[in-house]
Design a protein around this motif. Structure first.
Motif, mmCIF file in Angstrom:
data_model
loop_
_atom_site.group_PDB
_atom_site.id
_atom_site.type_symbol
_atom_site.label_atom_id
_atom_site.label_comp_id
_atom_site.label_asym_id
_atom_site.label_seq_id
_atom_site.Cartn_x
_atom_site.Cartn_y
_atom_site.Cartn_z
ATOM 1 N N ASP A 142 75.009 29.578 16.671
ATOM 2 C CA ASP A 142 75.067 31.034 16.532
ATOM 3 C C ASP A 142 74.144 31.731 17.527
ATOM 4 O O ASP A 142 74.533 32.711 18.167
ATOM 5 N N TYR A 143 72.891 31.244 17.616
ATOM 6 C CA TYR A 143 71.955 31.773 18.611
ATOM 7 C C TYR A 143 72.130 30.936 19.869
ATOM 8 O O TYR A 143 71.834 29.745 19.895
ATOM 9 N N GLN A 144 72.612 31.564 20.909
ATOM 10 C CA GLN A 144 73.049 30.871 22.107
ATOM 11 C C GLN A 144 71.921 30.779 23.130
ATOM 12 O O GLN A 144 71.140 31.702 23.284
ATOM 13 N N ASN A 145 71.883 29.668 23.839
ATOM 14 C CA ASN A 145 70.882 29.495 24.906
ATOM 15 C C ASN A 145 69.485 29.814 24.403
ATOM 16 O O ASN A 145 68.735 30.573 25.021
ATOM 17 N N ALA A 146 69.134 29.234 23.266
ATOM 18 C CA ALA A 146 67.863 29.575 22.627
ATOM 19 C C ALA A 146 67.312 28.386 21.867
ATOM 20 O O ALA A 146 68.059 27.541 21.353
ATOM 21 N N LEU A 147 65.994 28.335 21.788
ATOM 22 C CA LEU A 147 65.280 27.448 20.878
ATOM 23 C C LEU A 147 64.582 28.298 19.833
ATOM 24 O O LEU A 147 64.093 29.392 20.132
ATOM 25 N N GLU A 148 64.503 27.792 18.614
ATOM 26 C CA GLU A 148 63.707 28.439 17.578
ATOM 27 C C GLU A 148 62.240 28.058 17.771
ATOM 28 O O GLU A 148 61.919 26.886 17.950
ATOM 29 N N LEU A 149 61.358 29.050 17.761
ATOM 30 C CA LEU A 149 59.914 28.827 17.760
ATOM 31 C C LEU A 149 59.428 29.207 16.372
ATOM 32 O O LEU A 149 59.462 30.375 15.993
ATOM 33 N N LEU A 150 58.993 28.213 15.606
ATOM 34 C CA LEU A 150 58.625 28.425 14.212
ATOM 35 C C LEU A 150 57.110 28.495 14.092
ATOM 36 O O LEU A 150 56.398 27.595 14.542
ATOM 37 N N GLY A 151 56.619 29.576 13.485
ATOM 38 C CA GLY A 151 55.185 29.838 13.432
ATOM 39 C C GLY A 151 54.455 29.027 12.378
ATOM 40 O O GLY A 151 53.986 29.563 11.390
ATOM 41 N N ARG A 152 54.350 27.720 12.610
ATOM 42 C CA ARG A 152 53.568 26.854 11.739
ATOM 43 C C ARG A 152 52.736 25.904 12.587
ATOM 44 O O ARG A 152 53.266 25.093 13.328
ATOM 45 N N GLY A 153 51.404 26.026 12.502
ATOM 46 C CA GLY A 153 50.510 25.093 13.182
ATOM 47 C C GLY A 153 50.702 25.029 14.677
ATOM 48 O O GLY A 153 50.504 23.970 15.289
ATOM 49 N N LEU A 154 51.045 26.152 15.319
ATOM 50 C CA LEU A 154 51.372 26.124 16.739
ATOM 51 C C LEU A 154 50.147 25.795 17.588
ATOM 52 O O LEU A 154 49.088 26.423 17.447
ATOM 53 N N LYS A 155 50.295 24.840 18.472
ATOM 54 C CA LYS A 155 49.244 24.501 19.438
ATOM 55 C C LYS A 155 49.868 23.691 20.562
ATOM 56 O O LYS A 155 50.957 23.140 20.426
ATOM 57 N N GLY A 156 49.165 23.667 21.686
ATOM 58 C CA GLY A 156 49.713 23.033 22.867
ATOM 59 C C GLY A 156 50.227 24.081 23.837
ATOM 60 O O GLY A 156 49.816 25.243 23.805
ATOM 61 N N THR A 157 51.153 23.684 24.707
ATOM 62 C CA THR A 157 51.666 24.562 25.750
ATOM 63 C C THR A 157 53.129 24.874 25.495
ATOM 64 O O THR A 157 53.957 23.965 25.402
ATOM 65 N N LEU A 158 53.427 26.165 25.393
ATOM 66 C CA LEU A 158 54.803 26.622 25.243
ATOM 67 C C LEU A 158 55.387 26.776 26.640
ATOM 68 O O LEU A 158 55.008 27.675 27.395
ATOM 69 N N SER A 159 56.323 25.903 26.966
ATOM 70 C CA SER A 159 56.869 25.856 28.317
ATOM 71 C C SER A 159 57.878 26.972 28.544
ATOM 72 O O SER A 159 58.661 27.321 27.653
ATOM 73 N N ALA A 160 57.892 27.501 29.753
ATOM 74 C CA ALA A 160 58.922 28.461 30.134
ATOM 75 C C ALA A 160 60.251 27.777 30.405
ATOM 76 O O ALA A 160 61.289 28.437 30.485
ATOM 77 N N GLU A 161 60.238 26.449 30.533
ATOM 78 C CA GLU A 161 61.451 25.692 30.836
ATOM 79 C C GLU A 161 62.024 25.103 29.557
ATOM 80 O O GLU A 161 61.409 24.272 28.901
ATOM 81 N N LEU A 162 63.233 25.527 29.198
ATOM 82 C CA LEU A 162 63.948 24.994 28.062
ATOM 83 C C LEU A 162 64.774 23.789 28.512
ATOM 84 O O LEU A 162 64.879 23.509 29.706
ATOM 85 N N PRO A 163 65.362 23.052 27.566
ATOM 86 C CA PRO A 163 66.230 21.935 27.978
ATOM 87 C C PRO A 163 67.297 22.379 28.978
ATOM 88 O O PRO A 163 67.745 23.528 28.982
ATOM 89 N N ALA A 164 67.740 21.444 29.812
ATOM 90 C CA ALA A 164 68.603 21.785 30.944
ATOM 91 C C ALA A 164 69.887 22.481 30.522
ATOM 92 O O ALA A 164 70.372 23.380 31.227
ATOM 93 N N ASP A 165 70.456 22.104 29.373
ATOM 94 C CA ASP A 165 71.733 22.676 28.960
ATOM 95 C C ASP A 165 71.611 24.136 28.525
ATOM 96 O O ASP A 165 72.629 24.836 28.438
ATOM 97 N N ILE A 166 70.387 24.580 28.236
ATOM 98 C CA ILE A 166 70.161 25.988 27.883
ATOM 99 C C ILE A 166 69.072 26.580 28.779
ATOM 100 O O ILE A 166 68.327 27.465 28.369
ATOM 101 N N ALA A 167 68.996 26.093 29.998
ATOM 102 C CA ALA A 167 68.009 26.620 30.948
ATOM 103 C C ALA A 167 68.229 28.109 31.139
ATOM 104 O O ALA A 167 69.358 28.600 31.146
ATOM 105 N N GLY A 168 67.148 28.840 31.291
ATOM 106 C CA GLY A 168 67.241 30.281 31.415
ATOM 107 C C GLY A 168 67.371 30.998 30.095
ATOM 108 O O GLY A 168 67.600 32.206 30.057
#
Length: 362
Positions: A142-168
């Motif tokens: 339903d949500y196209q070309n997107a990843l869900e970012l879920l606000g639980r225990g977030l840490k590390g580096t959030l990359s600007a690069e998504l998987p290749a099939d939904i790049a951009g």
């Protein structure tokens, strides 16, 4: 105890197909799930939302038609290389196909879910196989070309690069806990990252946030209905345009005596369509200037500051329905906080450009 699952079926259960309960039993460890099917369950197909694993292998499974998300994998103590999610199919689950903490993922198919893949907790991912190929596929979610970012225990580096099939594509942000970046944790957002906020959401920070964009690659927080950046990511049936107040806040920085929130860095960050774009709280001095912020089209304030000392430099704050900047202190006997604004444009807001207030919270 340690156990594994292989060549098994879990279907039509009233709740989840498999539920790993480590809240009450911290010694239960599942080390692998392979060649199995989890379908048509009343909640989740596979739910390990409290794992204590140091490693985990999830491969060649089919997770489909579950009433909530297909699978939850939460292994915050395991490194990226020690969690492998390989050659699975996540199909037609009513919510997210898979939610997982950091892992190496390849050969997976995400199709027909609300959102194909969601990430939470430690978020340092590898989306390629051992030969360097990203062969994860995404289709008809339903949500196209997107990843869900879920606000639980977030840490590390959030990359600007998504998987290749939904790049951009974009991240679709959904809150879960009271504090999304906990005390002692650091979330770093890469330049060029686009985070689209779902209804009534906010990124609440009690740890350290590093959002260090650039002039050519700013970091953007906007409405999930904003099609002007990274295209249309929300369901095709949703034809409503982005509007003021589509979500609560892009960022809430809430310092306390035990955290390092006051060292947070915001540079070249764009915020659009929030109620109040950014809120900053705490009886503390923020050590880094907040620079090159653009905050537009909020239904309340551009920035709300309470009892904090900070500098805003080279900001554009415009077209918000109330104040551009609202700085307040509820300490009537000893006012706290000091605000410096330099080289900024604050215009076309519905009330004051800047308003300061001191008085009791009642």
């Amino acid at each position: 105890f340690v156990f594994s699952i292989d060549s098994s079926e879990f279907s039509y259960n009233n709740r989840s197909g498999v539920y790993i309960d480590n809240y009450s039993n911290a010694t239960a460890i599942i080390d692998s799930v392979t060649n199995s099917a989890m379908s048509n369950n009343g909640e989740y197909g596979f739910d390990m939302a409290s794992g204590n694993n140091s490693s985990f292998y999830f491969a060649n499974n089919t997770i489909e038609n579950n009433n909530l998300s297909g699978a939850h994998i939460y292994t915050p103590n395991a490194s990226t290389e020690e969690v492998e999610i390989v050659n699975n199919s996540f199909l037609n689950n009513r919510e997210t196909g898979l939610r997982t903490t950091q892992a190496r993922m390849y050969g997976n198919n995400f199709e027909g879910n609300e959102i194909g893949l969601g990430i939470w907790g430690p978020i340092n991912f590898i989306f390629t196989n051992l030969t360097g190929t990203d062969d994860n596929t995404f289709a008809n979610n339903d949500y196209q070309n997107a990843l869900e970012l879920l606000g639980r225990g977030l840490k590390g580096t959030l990359s600007a690069e998504l998987p290749a099939d939904i790049a951009g594509g974009s991240y679709m942000y959904r809150n879960q806990n009271s504090y999304n970046v906990e005390e002692g944790d650091t979330l770093t957002i890469e330049p060029g990252t686009v985070i689209k906020m779902l209804d009534n959401q906010r990124l609440y920070v009690r740890g350290l946030l590093i959002a260090d964009g650039t002039d050519t690659d700013p970091i953007t927080f906007t409405s999930y209905r904003d099609d002007k950046i990274n295209g249309n990511n929300n369901p095709v049936t949703d034809t409503t345009s982005a509007a003021k107040g589509d979500y609560y806040n892009a960022i809430v920085l809430d310092d306390n005596t035990n955290s390092d929130t006051e060292q947070s860095l915001l540079d070249h960050v764009i915020v659009k369509y929030a109620r109040t774009g950014i809120e900053i709280h705490g009886f503390t001095t923020y050590t880094n200037d907040f620079t090159n912020l653009t905050i537009q089209n909020g239904s309340n304030h551009g920035i709300l500051i309470q009892d904090a000392t900070l500098t805003i430099d080279n900001a554009l704050i415009e077209n918000n329905d109330d104040w551009g900047i609202y700085a307040r202190s509820y300490q009537t006997s000893l006012p706290t906080g000091e605000l410096t604004v330099r080289n900024s444009i604050i215009r076309n807001n519905g009330d004051q450009g800047i308003e300061t207030f001191r008085g009791p919270s009642s």
